[in-house]
Scaffold this motif. Structure first.
Motif, mmCIF file in Angstrom:
data_model
loop_
_atom_site.group_PDB
_atom_site.id
_atom_site.type_symbol
_atom_site.label_atom_id
_atom_site.label_comp_id
_atom_site.label_asym_id
_atom_site.label_seq_id
_atom_site.Cartn_x
_atom_site.Cartn_y
_atom_site.Cartn_z
ATOM 1 N N LYS A 110 0.817 -1.212 0.000
ATOM 2 C CA LYS A 110 0.000 0.000 0.000
ATOM 3 C C LYS A 110 0.852 1.264 0.000
ATOM 4 C CE LYS A 110 -4.111 -2.018 2.134
ATOM 5 N NZ LYS A 110 -5.020 -2.032 3.310
ATOM 6 N N LEU A 111 2.109 1.133 0.371
ATOM 7 C CA LEU A 111 3.018 2.275 0.350
ATOM 8 C C LEU A 111 3.622 2.422 -1.043
ATOM 9 C CD1 LEU A 111 3.934 4.318 2.503
ATOM 10 C CD2 LEU A 111 5.970 2.924 2.857
ATOM 11 N N ASN A 112 4.076 1.329 -1.602
ATOM 12 C CA ASN A 112 4.628 1.289 -2.956
ATOM 13 C C ASN A 112 4.079 0.019 -3.599
ATOM 14 O OD1 ASN A 112 6.174 0.805 -5.267
ATOM 15 N ND2 ASN A 112 8.086 1.511 -4.336
ATOM 16 N N LYS A 113 3.271 0.157 -4.627
ATOM 17 C CA LYS A 113 2.601 -1.006 -5.224
ATOM 18 C C LYS A 113 3.584 -1.992 -5.840
ATOM 19 C CE LYS A 113 1.696 1.213 -9.703
ATOM 20 N NZ LYS A 113 0.643 1.616 -10.654
ATOM 21 N N PHE A 114 4.835 -1.558 -6.025
ATOM 22 C CA PHE A 114 5.837 -2.427 -6.629
ATOM 23 C C PHE A 114 6.674 -3.185 -5.595
ATOM 24 C CE2 PHE A 114 5.357 1.301 -9.462
ATOM 25 C CZ PHE A 114 4.853 0.673 -10.591
ATOM 26 N N ALA A 115 6.491 -2.897 -4.308
ATOM 27 C CA ALA A 115 7.453 -3.404 -3.319
ATOM 28 C C ALA A 115 6.782 -3.838 -2.029
ATOM 29 C CB ALA A 115 8.498 -2.333 -3.019
ATOM 30 N N THR A 116 7.387 -4.861 -1.384
ATOM 31 C CA THR A 116 6.992 -5.271 -0.033
ATOM 32 C C THR A 116 8.054 -4.887 0.998
ATOM 33 O OG1 THR A 116 8.061 -7.446 -0.186
ATOM 34 C CG2 THR A 116 5.773 -7.281 -0.960
#
Length: 375
Positions: free
Chosen positions: A163-169
């Protein structure tokens, strides 16, 4: 004369973007194992080329160049050439916090691989702010601290669900935290409340000890906790600080709701979080992670105050149940050592077990704990 592959490596600094891309396409597969020796060509010139390529706007260029850099960290010389460039290390750290960065996760892997070197502690001093045109500007509504390390913690805590960066966990930051906490300066950071929010960083990570869908997070956080306990003079503060509330998050992963032989008095003395477990509560499924938590308990037993605290919180019955129900040689050994520490009598005079300090970044909890002794 250079080989064909070495000539291909030299194309990484071609002025033609298409040539650089072709070189990367063909070189990624040669960046691991014995084949990686080709990147030594021309005195490791490729390291500078790859760092430059990792700053490009093209996603394929960035992904492939950072992947190669991450793989080359197995080579000590290459790793040190990367990390000695503090300007690049700062760029990498800030770029991970760029919420539009589609390569943030592979950059987290590179950062965690670099954390084997002492120079990684420089990250603790990096501040945000555009003092260089290459450095990204961070989202002020998300990041409230001027320190990059705090921003990395925020990415890890707030960004696990994309939810912070759609590309990253940001999962691999867990390994970065684990490695930077091997150094005293890193350990001090994790157990000290930060000015921007007055919260102790380690307390933000604890909840992820129970995130059973992410082995990477659990493993890295467990190791960060363990490493943060290397300095025994901090144990009493950590254990008694209700805002940290450390102990339940070490004990929950080693506990199963079906452990049946804990009597009512011991149950009453357990931390509140362990007294009414849901019926489906199970232990961490990875024995190696359970071992890391047991090593943390063992470290907390290196002072008389720590041992007394462990006894008052019914740690022994939990360890006993774990010992009875898990058939694993390493877990068995660690349980025996904890029981030995907790159940044998204290010395006649009030005294501690001698702390064996971490002498360098390669020391492990096991090496330290093998040498504890009564004084």
């Amino acid at each position: 004369m250079p080989t064909q592959l070495e000539e291909l490596v030299s194309f990484l600094h071609s002025p033609q973007p298409a040539v650089r891309q072709i070189a990367l396409d063909n070189l990624v597969g040669f960046s691991t194992g014995t084949n990686a020796a080709i990147f030594k060509y021309d005195n490791y010139r490729a390291i500078e080329d790859l760092k430059d390529l990792s700053k490009e706007k093209s996603k394929p260029l960035v992904q492939q160049s950072v992947t190669i850099l991450a793989n080359l960290c197995d080579d000590v010389v290459a790793r040190r050439l990367i990390i000695k460039d503090e300007k690049y290390l700062k760029y990498l750290s800030l770029k991970i916090c760029d919420l539009n960065n589609s390569s943030a996760d592979i950059m987290c892997i590179l950062l965690s691989n670099l954390a084997k070197e002492d120079g990684i502690t420089a990250v603790l001093n990096f501040v945000t702010g555009k003092d260089d045109d290459e450095l990204p500007t961070l989202d002020a509504s998300t990041f409230k601290s001027q320190y990059v390390m705090d921003c990395l913690i925020d990415c890890f805590v707030k960004g696990y669900d994309r939810k912070l960066n759609k590309f990253a966990t940001f999962d691999y930051l867990a390994y970065f935290f684990a490695d930077i906490s091997r150094f005293r300066k890193g350990r001090e950071y994790f157990i000290t409340a930060q000015e921007y929010d007055n919260v102790v960083p380690i307390s933000k990570l604890l909840v992820f000890t129970e995130k059973y869908d992410s082995k990477t997070r659990r493993e890295g956080v467990a190791s960060t906790i363990k490493n943060s306990l290397f300095d025994s003079e901090s144990h009493e503060k950590i254990l008694n600080d209700e805002d940290i509330n450390l102990l339940p998050y070490i004990l929950l992963p080693i506990t199963n709701a079906k452990d049946s032989e804990i009597d009512e008095e011991d149950m009453f003395n357990l931390p509140d979080e362990l007294q009414l477990l849901p019926e489906d509560k199970v232990r961490d499924p990875v024995p190696e992670i359970i071992c890391v938590h047991l090593e943390s308990i063992l470290l907390l037993c290196t002072t008389s105050a720590g041992r007394e605290y462990m006894r008052s919180k019914s740690v022994y019955p939990l360890v006993r149940e774990l010992h009875k129900n898990i058939d694993n040689e390493e877990i068995d050994e660690l349980c025996n050592r904890i029981v030995n520490m907790l159940m044998r009598g204290e010395p006649a005079q009030n005294s501690n077990i001698e702390e064996m300090p971490v002498k360098n970044a390669e020391d492990s909890a096991d090496a330290i704990l093998e040498t504890v002794k009564w004084i």
